[in-house]
Scaffold this motif. Structure first.
Motif, PDB file in Angstrom:
ATOM      1  N   GLY A 105     -47.917 -59.712  42.459  1.00 35.78           N
ATOM      2  CA  GLY A 105     -46.591 -59.239  42.822  1.00 35.78           C
ATOM      3  C   GLY A 105     -46.571 -57.774  43.237  1.00 35.78           C
ATOM      4  O   GLY A 105     -47.564 -57.055  43.117  1.00 35.78           O
ATOM      5  N   GLU A 106     -45.427 -57.361  43.662  1.00 34.13           N
ATOM      6  CA  GLU A 106     -45.239 -56.001  44.152  1.00 34.13           C
ATOM      7  C   GLU A 106     -45.452 -54.972  43.037  1.00 34.13           C
ATOM      8  O   GLU A 106     -46.038 -53.919  43.249  1.00 34.13           O
ATOM      9  CB  GLU A 106     -43.832 -55.877  44.723  1.00 34.13           C
ATOM     10  CG  GLU A 106     -43.633 -54.642  45.573  1.00 34.13           C
ATOM     11  CD  GLU A 106     -42.161 -54.472  45.947  1.00 34.13           C
ATOM     12  OE1 GLU A 106     -41.728 -53.325  46.085  1.00 34.13           O
ATOM     13  OE2 GLU A 106     -41.460 -55.503  46.070  1.00 34.13           O
ATOM     14  N   LEU A 107     -44.969 -55.340  41.821  1.00 37.67           N
ATOM     15  CA  LEU A 107     -45.103 -54.410  40.681  1.00 37.67           C
ATOM     16  C   LEU A 107     -46.570 -54.115  40.398  1.00 37.67           C
ATOM     17  O   LEU A 107     -46.954 -52.979  40.150  1.00 37.67           O
ATOM     18  CB  LEU A 107     -44.467 -55.012  39.427  1.00 37.67           C
ATOM     19  CG  LEU A 107     -42.961 -54.816  39.263  1.00 37.67           C
ATOM     20  CD1 LEU A 107     -42.511 -55.440  37.946  1.00 37.67           C
ATOM     21  CD2 LEU A 107     -42.603 -53.341  39.305  1.00 37.67           C
ATOM     22  N   GLN A 108     -47.364 -55.198  40.443  1.00 32.79           N
ATOM     23  CA  GLN A 108     -48.791 -55.039  40.168  1.00 32.79           C
ATOM     24  C   GLN A 108     -49.428 -54.093  41.196  1.00 32.79           C
ATOM     25  O   GLN A 108     -50.247 -53.249  40.853  1.00 32.79           O
ATOM     26  CB  GLN A 108     -49.483 -56.408  40.204  1.00 32.79           C
ATOM     27  CG  GLN A 108     -50.941 -56.391  39.785  1.00 32.79           C
ATOM     28  CD  GLN A 108     -51.098 -56.036  38.305  1.00 32.79           C
ATOM     29  OE1 GLN A 108     -50.310 -56.480  37.476  1.00 32.79           O
ATOM     30  NE2 GLN A 108     -52.087 -55.219  38.002  1.00 32.79           N
ATOM     31  N   LEU A 109     -49.003 -54.230  42.450  1.00 25.57           N
ATOM     32  CA  LEU A 109     -49.552 -53.354  43.491  1.00 25.57           C
ATOM     33  C   LEU A 109     -49.150 -51.896  43.246  1.00 25.57           C
ATOM     34  O   LEU A 109     -49.955 -50.983  43.363  1.00 25.57           O
ATOM     35  CB  LEU A 109     -49.061 -53.817  44.876  1.00 25.57           C
ATOM     36  CG  LEU A 109     -49.518 -55.211  45.311  1.00 25.57           C
ATOM     37  CD1 LEU A 109     -49.010 -55.522  46.710  1.00 25.57           C
ATOM     38  CD2 LEU A 109     -51.047 -55.319  45.262  1.00 25.57           C
ATOM     39  N   LYS A 110     -47.893 -51.711  42.864  1.00 25.36           N
ATOM     40  CA  LYS A 110     -47.410 -50.357  42.547  1.00 25.36           C
ATOM     41  C   LYS A 110     -48.216 -49.770  41.389  1.00 25.36           C
ATOM     42  O   LYS A 110     -48.585 -48.591  41.393  1.00 25.36           O
ATOM     43  CB  LYS A 110     -45.923 -50.408  42.149  1.00 25.36           C
ATOM     44  CG  LYS A 110     -44.969 -50.174  43.304  1.00 25.36           C
ATOM     45  CD  LYS A 110     -43.539 -50.431  42.882  1.00 25.36           C
ATOM     46  CE  LYS A 110     -42.872 -49.225  42.232  1.00 25.36           C
ATOM     47  NZ  LYS A 110     -41.454 -49.509  41.885  1.00 25.36           N
ATOM     48  N   GLN A 157     -56.640 -55.903  45.651  1.00 29.32           N
ATOM     49  CA  GLN A 157     -56.030 -56.815  44.679  1.00 29.32           C
ATOM     50  C   GLN A 157     -56.103 -58.227  45.249  1.00 29.32           C
ATOM     51  O   GLN A 157     -56.116 -58.404  46.473  1.00 29.32           O
ATOM     52  CB  GLN A 157     -54.563 -56.425  44.461  1.00 29.32           C
ATOM     53  CG  GLN A 157     -54.387 -55.176  43.627  1.00 29.32           C
ATOM     54  CD  GLN A 157     -54.678 -55.435  42.157  1.00 29.32           C
ATOM     55  OE1 GLN A 157     -53.945 -56.133  41.484  1.00 29.32           O
ATOM     56  NE2 GLN A 157     -55.774 -54.860  41.678  1.00 29.32           N
ATOM     57  N   PRO A 158     -56.166 -59.249  44.387  1.00 31.63           N
ATOM     58  CA  PRO A 158     -56.183 -60.608  44.913  1.00 31.63           C
ATOM     59  C   PRO A 158     -54.856 -60.939  45.600  1.00 31.63           C
ATOM     60  O   PRO A 158     -53.811 -60.450  45.178  1.00 31.63           O
ATOM     61  CB  PRO A 158     -56.392 -61.477  43.666  1.00 31.63           C
ATOM     62  CG  PRO A 158     -55.997 -60.630  42.512  1.00 31.63           C
ATOM     63  CD  PRO A 158     -56.234 -59.209  42.911  1.00 31.63           C
ATOM     64  N   GLY A 216     -44.106 -58.444  26.056  1.00 29.12           N
ATOM     65  CA  GLY A 216     -43.129 -58.819  27.071  1.00 29.12           C
ATOM     66  C   GLY A 216     -43.820 -59.013  28.407  1.00 29.12           C
ATOM     67  O   GLY A 216     -45.036 -58.871  28.510  1.00 29.12           O
ATOM     68  N   SER A 217     -43.026 -59.338  29.402  1.00 35.34           N
ATOM     69  CA  SER A 217     -43.577 -59.545  30.743  1.00 35.34           C
ATOM     70  C   SER A 217     -43.928 -58.204  31.376  1.00 35.34           C
ATOM     71  O   SER A 217     -43.582 -57.147  30.838  1.00 35.34           O
ATOM     72  CB  SER A 217     -42.542 -60.246  31.612  1.00 35.34           C
ATOM     73  OG  SER A 217     -41.446 -59.356  31.803  1.00 35.34           O
ATOM     74  N   LEU A 218     -44.600 -58.267  32.518  1.00 36.75           N
ATOM     75  CA  LEU A 218     -44.940 -57.032  33.228  1.00 36.75           C
ATOM     76  C   LEU A 218     -43.671 -56.233  33.530  1.00 36.75           C
ATOM     77  O   LEU A 218     -43.655 -55.014  33.405  1.00 36.75           O
ATOM     78  CB  LEU A 218     -45.679 -57.375  34.531  1.00 36.75           C
ATOM     79  CG  LEU A 218     -46.098 -56.184  35.397  1.00 36.75           C
ATOM     80  CD1 LEU A 218     -47.048 -55.274  34.642  1.00 36.75           C
ATOM     81  CD2 LEU A 218     -46.749 -56.664  36.699  1.00 36.75           C
ATOM     82  N   GLU A 219     -42.594 -56.943  33.868  1.00 36.67           N
ATOM     83  CA  GLU A 219     -41.321 -56.270  34.144  1.00 36.67           C
ATOM     84  C   GLU A 219     -40.773 -55.603  32.886  1.00 36.67           C
ATOM     85  O   GLU A 219     -40.281 -54.486  32.933  1.00 36.67           O
ATOM     86  CB  GLU A 219     -40.285 -57.279  34.688  1.00 36.67           C
ATOM     87  CG  GLU A 219     -40.518 -57.710  36.120  1.00 36.67           C
ATOM     88  CD  GLU A 219     -41.660 -58.712  36.261  1.00 36.67           C
ATOM     89  OE1 GLU A 219     -42.093 -59.288  35.236  1.00 36.67           O
ATOM     90  OE2 GLU A 219     -42.136 -58.904  37.403  1.00 36.67           O
ATOM     91  N   ASP A 220     -40.871 -56.321  31.755  1.00 41.93           N
ATOM     92  CA  ASP A 220     -40.386 -55.762  30.484  1.00 41.93           C
ATOM     93  C   ASP A 220     -41.136 -54.479  30.133  1.00 41.93           C
ATOM     94  O   ASP A 220     -40.557 -53.528  29.622  1.00 41.93           O
ATOM     95  CB  ASP A 220     -40.589 -56.768  29.338  1.00 41.93           C
ATOM     96  CG  ASP A 220     -39.637 -57.969  29.461  1.00 41.93           C
ATOM     97  OD1 ASP A 220     -38.616 -57.822  30.171  1.00 41.93           O
ATOM     98  OD2 ASP A 220     -39.932 -59.011  28.858  1.00 41.93           O
ATOM     99  N   LEU A 221     -42.444 -54.513  30.367  1.00 35.22           N
ATOM    100  CA  LEU A 221     -43.274 -53.375  29.962  1.00 35.22           C
ATOM    101  C   LEU A 221     -43.278 -52.267  31.019  1.00 35.22           C
ATOM    102  O   LEU A 221     -43.932 -51.254  30.852  1.00 35.22           O
ATOM    103  CB  LEU A 221     -44.724 -53.835  29.728  1.00 35.22           C
ATOM    104  CG  LEU A 221     -44.945 -54.963  28.712  1.00 35.22           C
ATOM    105  CD1 LEU A 221     -46.435 -55.203  28.515  1.00 35.22           C
ATOM    106  CD2 LEU A 221     -44.282 -54.639  27.376  1.00 35.22           C
ATOM    107  N   TRP A 222     -42.548 -52.490  32.104  1.00 36.53           N
ATOM    108  CA  TRP A 222     -42.658 -51.599  33.251  1.00 36.53           C
ATOM    109  C   TRP A 222     -42.419 -50.109  32.931  1.00 36.53           C
ATOM    110  O   TRP A 222     -43.128 -49.249  33.455  1.00 36.53           O
ATOM    111  CB  TRP A 222     -41.742 -52.038  34.399  1.00 36.53           C
ATOM    112  CG  TRP A 222     -42.082 -51.244  35.611  1.00 36.53           C
ATOM    113  CD1 TRP A 222     -41.349 -50.265  36.190  1.00 36.53           C
ATOM    114  CD2 TRP A 222     -43.315 -51.306  36.329  1.00 36.53           C
ATOM    115  NE1 TRP A 222     -42.030 -49.704  37.232  1.00 36.53           N
ATOM    116  CE2 TRP A 222     -43.249 -50.328  37.338  1.00 36.53           C
ATOM    117  CE3 TRP A 222     -44.482 -52.089  36.206  1.00 36.53           C
ATOM    118  CZ2 TRP A 222     -44.286 -50.110  38.228  1.00 36.53           C
ATOM    119  CZ3 TRP A 222     -45.512 -51.865  37.095  1.00 36.53           C
ATOM    120  CH2 TRP A 222     -45.409 -50.885  38.097  1.00 36.53           C
ATOM    121  N   PRO A 223     -41.458 -49.785  32.077  1.00 38.67           N
ATOM    122  CA  PRO A 223     -41.233 -48.357  31.807  1.00 38.67           C
ATOM    123  C   PRO A 223     -42.517 -47.626  31.393  1.00 38.67           C
ATOM    124  O   PRO A 223     -42.678 -46.445  31.679  1.00 38.67           O
ATOM    125  CB  PRO A 223     -40.225 -48.362  30.664  1.00 38.67           C
ATOM    126  CG  PRO A 223     -39.499 -49.651  30.806  1.00 38.67           C
ATOM    127  CD  PRO A 223     -40.506 -50.634  31.357  1.00 38.67           C
TER     128      PRO A 223
END
Lengths: 400, 92
Positions: A102-107, A97-98, A202-209
């Motif tokens: 963020g951490e979420l993207q890595l997960k 990954q570049p 929504g944001s990546l966090e919003d869509l996280w589920p």
């Protein structure tokens, strides 16, 4: 004291590394150097910071290999292991990954890789959607605009269905378990043909589920085909990859789930017109056939004029034959008559003879002995007759 | 259907949209293929017209049915809504 062979040492190192909780699954950030890509398609490079360098290998078809550039800063995921023939410790990279994500993207990338390797994204298991669903299950929030959009699209396109919402939170901690429960509830219904899993943008966090493993596994386990429509067109979540179909927006998911009213109306109209023209053709073809057959019948029937002439000919020939016959018979009759004339006693009478006939009886008398005195006779002469009575019988012998 | 319009034991006016449309397609195909007696073709044609009408009616008169599948979250939402409604009515 034990003396080990070299390969025993490398093998042991490899085993130790593979058991280490940190080294067997880690993210490493650093600057890419010494990048080489031989014909095999694998990538060989090093990651370094101010103090140290780690050798890395990334096999062909790994995720993010295109992000590798000499001097570029990246975050690489993988496991530390030993390349035994050289005894070198290196990082076996499976995700790049570049730097800066963020951490979420890595997960997310890590889970994506794991689920992909497990086969959850396999194209071969994508199921087709029913052409004419009867009941559509929708997993979304009952209060959001998404649920209204879906209702509107389906009401406009194909109102012949039942639209059943299985309410679920689509944001926050409760969302993933809520979505998993909704999948279970819809599958337990038994009569739902297709499921739409939807959420607005929504944001990546919003869509996280929708990137959570539990949700991915619930989609994978669903016995009913799933359309995933999460966020906007550019948002991709793990739900989208696991689902049988992905729609760019919730409205698009609704369109995907049902046939279109106008298409159906057109199809029915086409069918109707096709039937009418087929029926007209069927009748007109038969009418043409009838006309043609009648024409042929007229031409191939008996020729009455010729027959009439033939009958005339026959009549003429019969009448001429009859006439011939008649003439022949008349001639014959005349000759017979002449013969009869010649045999008649009239000539004899003319010479003075007479015919005596008993009266009554008319039997010709040629012997005086047959008669007695007083008998009545009739006498025929050449001209005329007279009646007489016998006065006496003289002799028999006189005659002859 | 098999090319004969004699399957009259099915009430065409009770078919679902999907079944009616499927039969309509088959009927059109059978008529297009031809080779039918005039009486079979006529029967098929009559059925086809009924089917087309059935499909159009279903499309024109259908009303979207909305239902709810029970989930824990749905129940929570419902209870909150009811509580809000009670508050509203008390306030009035």
């Amino acid at each position: 004291m034990l003396v080990y062979e070299v390969s025993q040492v490398t093998s042991y190192m490899k085993e130790v590394l593979s058991r280490d909780q940190v080294l067997r699954d880690l993210w490493v950030s650093g600057e890419v150097t010494n990048l080489a890509r031989p014909g095999s398609g694998h990538s060989y490079f090093s990651l370094r910071d101010e103090k140290s360098t780690i050798r890395c290998v990334m096999f062909r078809n790994s995720r993010g290999a295109e992000l590798l550039n000499n001097g570029g800063a990246v975050i690489a995921h993988g496991r530390m292991s030993v390349y035994e023939s050289r005894g070198e410790v290196q990082l076996y990279v499976d995700i790049v990954q570049p730097e800066g994500v963020g951490e979420l993207q890595l997960k997310l990338e890590q889970l994506k890789l794991k689920l992909e390797q497990e086969g959850l994204f396999d194209v071969s298991r994508k199921r087709p959607l029913p052409e004419f669903p009867k009941k559509i299950g929708v997993i979304t929030s009952p209060t959001g605009a998404v649920w209204h959009d879906i209702q509107n699209v389906i009401r406009r396109r194909y109102p012949l269905v039942e639209l059943a919402i299985a309410p679920a939170p689509v944001q926050g901690e409760a969302a993933a378990p809520g979505i998993v429960e909704a999948f279970q509830a819809i599958n337990d219904c038994g009569d739902v043909d297709v499921i739409i899993l939807a959420r607005g943008g929504g944001s990546l966090e919003d869509l996280w589920p929708f990137n959570e493993e539990a949700v991915a596994r619930a989609i994978y386990a669903s016995r009913i085909p799933v359309i995933s429509a999460v966020g906007h067109e550019t948002d991709y979540t793990i739900s989208d990859f696991v689902a049988d179909h992905r729609a760019p927006t919730p409205s698009a998911a609704a369109e995907l789930a049902v046939p279109s009213f106008t298409d159906l109306a057109y199809r029915i109209t086409q069918a109707y017109q096709s039937m009418v023209s087929d029926a007209q053709n069927a009748v007109s073809t038969r009418r043409d056939t009838l006309v043609y057959l009648k024409h042929r019948l007229d031409r191939s029937g008996p020729d009455l004029d010729t027959l009439r002439l033939k009958i005339d000919d026959m009549l003429r020939s019969v009448s001429s034959r009859l006439k011939n016959d008649l003439a022949v018979k008349k001639a014959r009759h005349e000759s017979l008559h002449a013969l009869l004339e010649s045999l008649s006693p009239k000539d004899t009478l003319r010479r003075g003879y007479a015919i005596v006939q008993r009266s009554p009886g008319n039997s010709v008398v040629d012997d005086a002995a047959e008669l007695g005195a007083g008998d009545l006779v009739s006498v025929t002469l050449a001209k005329g007759f007279f009646d007489a009575s016998v006065t006496s019988i003289r002799s028999q012998s006189q005659e002859g | 259907l098999s090319g004969s319009g004699k399957k009259q034991n099915v009430d065409l006016n009770k078919l679902s949209f999907e079944d009616a449309l499927g039969r309509l397609d088959q009927t059109v195909q059978a008529l297009e293929k031809g080779g039918l007696t005039l009486s079979d073709a006529t029967d098929l044609f009559e059925d086809g017209i009924k089917l087309a009408r059935r499909c159009s009616e279903l499309l024109a008169t259908a009303e979207l049915r909305i239902s709810r599948i029970q989930t824990a979250y749905g129940e929570q939402m419902r209870m909150i809504e009811e509580a809000l409604e009670d508050d509203d009515s008390e306030a009035e």
